[in-house]
Design a protein around this motif. Structure first.
Motif, PDB file in Angstrom:
ATOM      1  N   LEU A  12      11.090 -50.340 -64.815  1.00 12.84           N
ATOM      2  CA  LEU A  12      11.056 -48.882 -64.817  1.00 12.84           C
ATOM      3  C   LEU A  12       9.626 -48.422 -64.599  1.00 12.84           C
ATOM      4  O   LEU A  12       8.727 -48.760 -65.375  1.00 12.84           O
ATOM      5  CB  LEU A  12      11.585 -48.336 -66.144  1.00 12.84           C
ATOM      6  CG  LEU A  12      11.747 -46.820 -66.220  1.00 12.84           C
ATOM      7  CD1 LEU A  12      12.856 -46.340 -65.286  1.00 12.84           C
ATOM      8  CD2 LEU A  12      12.053 -46.394 -67.650  1.00 12.84           C
TER       9      LEU A  12
ATOM     10  N   ARG B  35       7.144 -45.531 -64.716  1.00 17.51           N
ATOM     11  CA  ARG B  35       6.994 -44.225 -65.367  1.00 17.51           C
ATOM     12  C   ARG B  35       5.891 -43.422 -64.678  1.00 17.51           C
ATOM     13  O   ARG B  35       4.914 -43.991 -64.214  1.00 17.51           O
ATOM     14  CB  ARG B  35       6.679 -44.403 -66.846  1.00 17.51           C
ATOM     15  CG  ARG B  35       7.821 -45.064 -67.605  1.00 17.51           C
ATOM     16  CD  ARG B  35       7.534 -45.122 -69.100  1.00 17.51           C
ATOM     17  NE  ARG B  35       8.584 -45.815 -69.816  1.00 17.51           N
ATOM     18  CZ  ARG B  35       9.685 -45.246 -70.276  1.00 17.51           C
ATOM     19  NH1 ARG B  35       9.878 -43.963 -70.111  1.00 17.51           N
ATOM     20  NH2 ARG B  35      10.594 -45.953 -70.921  1.00 17.51           N
TER      21      ARG B  35
ATOM     22  N   ASP C  80       3.588 -41.683 -65.886  1.00 23.56           N
ATOM     23  CA  ASP C  80       2.280 -41.757 -66.546  1.00 23.56           C
ATOM     24  C   ASP C  80       1.627 -43.125 -66.414  1.00 23.56           C
ATOM     25  O   ASP C  80       0.593 -43.376 -67.025  1.00 23.56           O
ATOM     26  CB  ASP C  80       2.397 -41.372 -68.021  1.00 23.56           C
ATOM     27  CG  ASP C  80       3.407 -42.216 -68.783  1.00 23.56           C
ATOM     28  OD1 ASP C  80       4.046 -43.098 -68.172  1.00 23.56           O
ATOM     29  OD2 ASP C  80       3.557 -41.990 -69.991  1.00 23.56           O
TER      30      ASP C  80
ATOM     31  N   THR D 145      12.997 -52.301 -68.814  1.00 21.15           N
ATOM     32  CA  THR D 145      13.601 -51.342 -69.737  1.00 21.15           C
ATOM     33  C   THR D 145      15.118 -51.379 -69.606  1.00 21.15           C
ATOM     34  O   THR D 145      15.651 -51.407 -68.505  1.00 21.15           O
ATOM     35  CB  THR D 145      13.091 -49.911 -69.433  1.00 21.15           C
ATOM     36  OG1 THR D 145      11.670 -49.907 -69.472  1.00 21.15           O
ATOM     37  CG2 THR D 145      13.631 -48.895 -70.416  1.00 21.15           C
TER      38      THR D 145
ATOM     39  N   LEU E  47      16.539 -46.228 -73.233  1.00 23.91           N
ATOM     40  CA  LEU E  47      16.391 -44.832 -72.807  1.00 23.91           C
ATOM     41  C   LEU E  47      17.347 -43.925 -73.576  1.00 23.91           C
ATOM     42  O   LEU E  47      16.986 -42.818 -73.982  1.00 23.91           O
ATOM     43  CB  LEU E  47      16.649 -44.699 -71.304  1.00 23.91           C
ATOM     44  CG  LEU E  47      15.655 -45.395 -70.382  1.00 23.91           C
ATOM     45  CD1 LEU E  47      16.130 -45.313 -68.937  1.00 23.91           C
ATOM     46  CD2 LEU E  47      14.267 -44.802 -70.531  1.00 23.91           C
TER      47      LEU E  47
ATOM     48  N   GLN F  27      17.344 -36.939 -69.855  1.00 25.29           N
ATOM     49  CA  GLN F  27      16.317 -37.670 -69.118  1.00 25.29           C
ATOM     50  C   GLN F  27      16.843 -37.975 -67.720  1.00 25.29           C
ATOM     51  O   GLN F  27      17.869 -38.630 -67.581  1.00 25.29           O
ATOM     52  CB  GLN F  27      16.008 -38.994 -69.813  1.00 25.29           C
ATOM     53  CG  GLN F  27      15.602 -38.867 -71.259  1.00 25.29           C
ATOM     54  CD  GLN F  27      15.644 -40.228 -71.923  1.00 25.29           C
ATOM     55  OE1 GLN F  27      14.732 -41.031 -71.733  1.00 25.29           O
ATOM     56  NE2 GLN F  27      16.705 -40.493 -72.676  1.00 25.29           N
TER      57      GLN F  27
ATOM     58  N   VAL G 156      16.563 -40.099 -64.491  1.00 24.98           N
ATOM     59  CA  VAL G 156      16.005 -41.404 -64.147  1.00 24.98           C
ATOM     60  C   VAL G 156      16.575 -41.825 -62.799  1.00 24.98           C
ATOM     61  O   VAL G 156      17.799 -41.884 -62.629  1.00 24.98           O
ATOM     62  CB  VAL G 156      16.346 -42.466 -65.214  1.00 24.98           C
ATOM     63  CG1 VAL G 156      15.747 -43.814 -64.838  1.00 24.98           C
ATOM     64  CG2 VAL G 156      15.864 -42.017 -66.589  1.00 24.98           C
TER      65      VAL G 156
ATOM     66  N   ARG H 227       5.703 -46.234 -57.284  1.00 25.16           N
ATOM     67  CA  ARG H 227       4.451 -45.631 -57.765  1.00 25.16           C
ATOM     68  C   ARG H 227       3.922 -44.645 -56.720  1.00 25.16           C
ATOM     69  O   ARG H 227       3.538 -43.518 -57.033  1.00 25.16           O
ATOM     70  CB  ARG H 227       3.414 -46.730 -58.053  1.00 25.16           C
ATOM     71  CG  ARG H 227       2.006 -46.245 -58.290  1.00 25.16           C
ATOM     72  CD  ARG H 227       1.794 -45.392 -59.535  1.00 25.16           C
ATOM     73  NE  ARG H 227       2.323 -46.047 -60.696  1.00 25.16           N
ATOM     74  CZ  ARG H 227       3.085 -45.430 -61.614  1.00 25.16           C
ATOM     75  NH1 ARG H 227       3.349 -44.150 -61.526  1.00 25.16           N
ATOM     76  NH2 ARG H 227       3.553 -46.084 -62.647  1.00 25.16           N
TER      77      ARG H 227
ATOM     78  N   SER I   7       7.922 -36.099 -62.225  1.00 29.42           N
ATOM     79  CA  SER I   7       7.765 -36.323 -63.668  1.00 29.42           C
ATOM     80  C   SER I   7       8.888 -37.206 -64.206  1.00 29.42           C
ATOM     81  O   SER I   7       9.072 -37.300 -65.414  1.00 29.42           O
ATOM     82  CB  SER I   7       7.748 -34.980 -64.406  1.00 29.42           C
ATOM     83  OG  SER I   7       8.972 -34.301 -64.191  1.00 29.42           O
TER      84      SER I   7
ATOM     85  N   PRO J 277      10.942 -41.033 -64.314  1.00 28.83           N
ATOM     86  CA  PRO J 277      10.783 -42.465 -64.068  1.00 28.83           C
ATOM     87  C   PRO J 277      11.808 -42.956 -63.043  1.00 28.83           C
ATOM     88  O   PRO J 277      12.871 -42.351 -62.869  1.00 28.83           O
ATOM     89  CB  PRO J 277      11.030 -43.089 -65.445  1.00 28.83           C
ATOM     90  CG  PRO J 277      11.927 -42.132 -66.136  1.00 28.83           C
ATOM     91  CD  PRO J 277      11.564 -40.761 -65.615  1.00 28.83           C
TER      92      PRO J 277
END
Length: 186
Positions: A20, A22, A24, A30, A35, A74, A76, A87, A96, A98
Protein backbone atom coordinates in the motif's frame (compact mmCIF):
# COMPACT_ATOMS: atom_id res chain seq x y z
CA UNK A 1 -17.98 -8.16 -22.12
CA UNK A 2 -16.35 -10.03 -19.25
CA UNK A 3 -17.01 -12.93 -16.92
CA UNK A 4 -15.65 -10.89 -13.99
CA UNK A 5 -18.91 -10.36 -12.10
CA UNK A 6 -17.43 -9.14 -8.82
CA UNK A 7 -18.45 -10.00 -5.29
CA UNK A 8 -22.13 -9.41 -4.55
CA UNK A 9 -23.62 -7.14 -1.92
CA UNK A 10 -23.85 -9.08 1.33
CA UNK A 11 -20.84 -11.29 0.62
CA UNK A 12 -17.86 -11.24 2.94
CA UNK A 13 -14.85 -9.48 1.42
CA UNK A 14 -11.66 -11.52 1.43
CA UNK A 15 -8.88 -10.34 3.73
CA UNK A 16 -6.51 -9.45 0.92
CA UNK A 17 -3.22 -7.67 1.44
CA UNK A 18 -0.62 -5.98 -0.68
CA UNK A 19 1.88 -3.16 -0.92
CA UNK A 20 0.00 0.00 0.00
CA UNK A 21 1.48 3.29 -1.16
CA UNK A 22 0.35 6.09 1.14
CA UNK A 23 0.30 9.73 0.05
CA UNK A 24 2.45 10.76 3.01
CA UNK A 25 5.29 8.50 1.93
CA UNK A 26 5.42 5.06 3.52
CA UNK A 27 4.88 1.85 1.59
CA UNK A 28 3.76 -1.06 3.74
CA UNK A 29 2.39 -4.53 3.25
CA UNK A 30 -1.15 -3.91 4.49
CA UNK A 31 -4.18 -6.15 4.94
CA UNK A 32 -7.71 -5.00 4.23
CA UNK A 33 -8.63 -5.84 7.84
CA UNK A 34 -5.99 -3.39 9.07
CA UNK A 35 -7.64 -0.62 7.07
CA UNK A 36 -11.11 -1.67 8.26
CA UNK A 37 -9.96 -1.26 11.85
CA UNK A 38 -10.10 2.49 11.12
CA UNK A 39 -13.55 2.41 9.46
CA UNK A 40 -15.30 1.37 6.25
CA UNK A 41 -13.30 1.21 3.02
CA UNK A 42 -14.28 2.04 -0.55
CA UNK A 43 -11.98 -0.10 -2.71
CA UNK A 44 -11.72 1.31 -6.22
CA UNK A 45 -10.23 -1.10 -8.78
CA UNK A 46 -8.83 0.48 -11.92
CA UNK A 47 -6.51 -0.51 -14.75
CA UNK A 48 -3.27 1.47 -14.66
CA UNK A 49 -1.85 4.73 -13.39
CA UNK A 50 -1.56 7.50 -15.97
CA UNK A 51 -3.99 5.98 -18.49
CA UNK A 52 -6.43 8.73 -19.55
CA UNK A 53 -9.54 7.04 -18.13
CA UNK A 54 -7.88 6.18 -14.82
CA UNK A 55 -6.47 9.67 -14.47
CA UNK A 56 -9.97 11.10 -15.00
CA UNK A 57 -11.39 8.71 -12.39
CA UNK A 58 -8.82 9.63 -9.73
CA UNK A 59 -9.15 13.34 -10.48
CA UNK A 60 -12.89 12.87 -9.90
CA UNK A 61 -12.22 11.27 -6.49
CA UNK A 62 -9.77 14.06 -5.66
CA UNK A 63 -12.02 16.86 -6.92
CA UNK A 64 -15.18 15.51 -5.28
CA UNK A 65 -13.83 16.82 -1.99
CA UNK A 66 -16.38 15.04 0.16
CA UNK A 67 -14.33 11.83 -0.10
CA UNK A 68 -11.11 13.59 0.90
CA UNK A 69 -12.38 15.66 3.83
CA UNK A 70 -15.36 13.74 5.19
CA UNK A 71 -13.46 10.81 6.62
CA UNK A 72 -16.54 8.57 6.85
CA UNK A 73 -15.02 6.13 4.37
CA UNK A 74 -11.42 5.48 3.40
CA UNK A 75 -11.02 5.56 -0.38
CA UNK A 76 -8.31 3.11 -1.45
CA UNK A 77 -7.27 2.43 -5.04
CA UNK A 78 -6.21 -0.93 -6.43
CA UNK A 79 -4.42 -1.42 -9.75
CA UNK A 80 -1.68 -3.52 -11.27
CA UNK A 81 0.67 -0.54 -11.39
CA UNK A 82 3.91 -0.88 -9.46
CA UNK A 83 4.81 0.89 -6.22
CA UNK A 84 7.08 3.43 -7.95
CA UNK A 85 4.42 4.26 -10.53
CA UNK A 86 1.84 4.69 -7.77
CA UNK A 87 4.15 7.14 -5.98
CA UNK A 88 4.53 9.22 -9.17
CA UNK A 89 0.76 9.04 -9.83
CA UNK A 90 -0.09 10.20 -6.28
CA UNK A 91 2.42 13.05 -6.47
CA UNK A 92 1.48 14.10 -10.02
CA UNK A 93 -2.26 14.29 -9.26
CA UNK A 94 -1.93 15.47 -5.65
CA UNK A 95 -3.99 12.55 -4.37
CA UNK A 96 -4.78 12.10 -0.69
CA UNK A 97 -5.75 8.44 -1.13
CA UNK A 98 -3.54 5.36 -0.73
CA UNK A 99 -3.13 2.92 -3.63
CA UNK A 100 -2.54 -0.84 -3.50
CA UNK A 101 0.00 -2.24 -5.99
CA UNK A 102 -1.78 -5.38 -7.25
CA UNK A 103 0.90 -6.31 -9.78
CA UNK A 104 -0.16 -9.97 -9.99
CA UNK A 105 -3.91 -9.16 -9.88
CA UNK A 106 -4.36 -11.35 -6.78
CA UNK A 107 -6.62 -8.74 -5.17
CA UNK A 108 -8.63 -8.37 -8.37
CA UNK A 109 -9.06 -12.16 -8.52
CA UNK A 110 -10.15 -12.27 -4.87
CA UNK A 111 -12.89 -9.71 -5.64
CA UNK A 112 -13.71 -11.46 -8.97
CA UNK A 113 -12.90 -8.46 -11.15
CA UNK A 114 -9.89 -9.78 -13.09
CA UNK A 115 -10.28 -10.46 -16.79
CA UNK A 116 -8.46 -10.29 -20.11
CA UNK A 117 -9.24 -7.61 -22.67
CA UNK A 118 -9.79 -9.29 -26.02
CA UNK A 119 -8.61 -12.47 -24.28
CA UNK A 120 -5.04 -11.11 -24.13
CA UNK A 121 -4.33 -8.26 -21.71
CA UNK A 122 -4.80 -9.12 -18.02
CA UNK A 123 -6.36 -6.33 -16.00
CA UNK A 124 -8.94 -5.54 -13.36
CA UNK A 125 -12.45 -4.46 -14.25
CA UNK A 126 -13.12 -0.89 -13.16
CA UNK A 127 -15.25 -1.34 -10.06
CA UNK A 128 -15.86 -0.16 -6.52
CA UNK A 129 -16.68 -2.14 -3.40
CA UNK A 130 -17.94 -0.44 -0.27
CA UNK A 131 -16.79 -2.70 2.58
CA UNK A 132 -18.07 -2.34 6.16
CA UNK A 133 -15.86 -2.87 9.19
CA UNK A 134 -17.23 -6.43 9.48
CA UNK A 135 -15.92 -7.11 5.91
CA UNK A 136 -19.45 -7.25 4.50
CA UNK A 137 -19.73 -5.84 0.98
CA UNK A 138 -22.34 -3.10 1.32
CA UNK A 139 -22.39 -1.62 -2.20
CA UNK A 140 -20.92 -2.62 -5.56
CA UNK A 141 -20.43 -0.67 -8.75
CA UNK A 142 -19.09 -2.49 -11.83
CA UNK A 143 -18.06 -0.87 -15.09
CA UNK A 144 -20.25 -2.28 -17.84
CA UNK A 145 -19.11 -0.62 -21.04
CA UNK A 146 -20.06 -3.00 -23.88
CA UNK A 147 -16.59 -3.01 -25.44
CA UNK A 148 -14.29 -2.50 -22.48
CA UNK A 149 -15.44 -2.26 -18.83
CA UNK A 150 -12.39 -0.17 -17.97
CA UNK A 151 -13.91 2.74 -19.92
CA UNK A 152 -16.69 3.40 -17.39
CA UNK A 153 -16.23 5.55 -14.31
CA UNK A 154 -18.26 5.47 -11.10
CA UNK A 155 -20.60 8.37 -10.44
CA UNK A 156 -19.29 10.16 -7.34
CA UNK A 157 -22.73 11.35 -6.22
CA UNK A 158 -24.09 7.79 -6.47
CA UNK A 159 -21.17 6.50 -4.38
CA UNK A 160 -21.83 9.17 -1.78
CA UNK A 161 -25.53 8.29 -1.72
CA UNK A 162 -24.64 4.60 -1.21
CA UNK A 163 -22.35 5.51 1.68
CA UNK A 164 -25.04 7.66 3.29
CA UNK A 165 -27.65 4.93 2.74
CA UNK A 166 -25.43 2.18 4.15
CA UNK A 167 -23.89 4.02 7.08
CA UNK A 168 -26.29 6.86 7.74
CA UNK A 169 -29.46 5.07 8.83
CA UNK A 170 -28.45 2.78 11.68
CA UNK A 171 -27.41 4.53 14.90
CA UNK A 172 -26.33 1.21 16.43
CA UNK A 173 -23.95 0.38 13.58
CA UNK A 174 -20.24 0.98 14.36
CA UNK A 175 -19.79 2.19 10.80
CA UNK A 176 -22.53 4.77 11.37
CA UNK A 177 -20.75 6.20 14.42
CA UNK A 178 -17.61 6.87 12.37
CA UNK A 179 -19.71 8.33 9.55
CA UNK A 180 -21.74 10.58 11.87
CA UNK A 181 -18.65 11.91 13.69
CA UNK A 182 -17.08 12.90 10.39
CA UNK A 183 -20.33 14.16 8.85
CA UNK A 184 -21.17 16.48 11.77
CA UNK A 185 -17.84 18.29 11.48
CA UNK A 186 -18.92 19.75 8.11
Amino acid sequence: MTDADGLAVGERAPDVSGSLVRPDGPVEETALTALLADGPVLLAFYTNDFSPDCTREWCAFRDYEWFAVDGAVQVVGVSRSRVGTHRKFIDHLGLSFPLFADTDLAMARAFDVDYRTFGVFARSRRSTFLVGTDRTVRHVWLGDHALDPTLDRPDMAELRAAIEREFGDSPTDDDHAAFRAAWETD
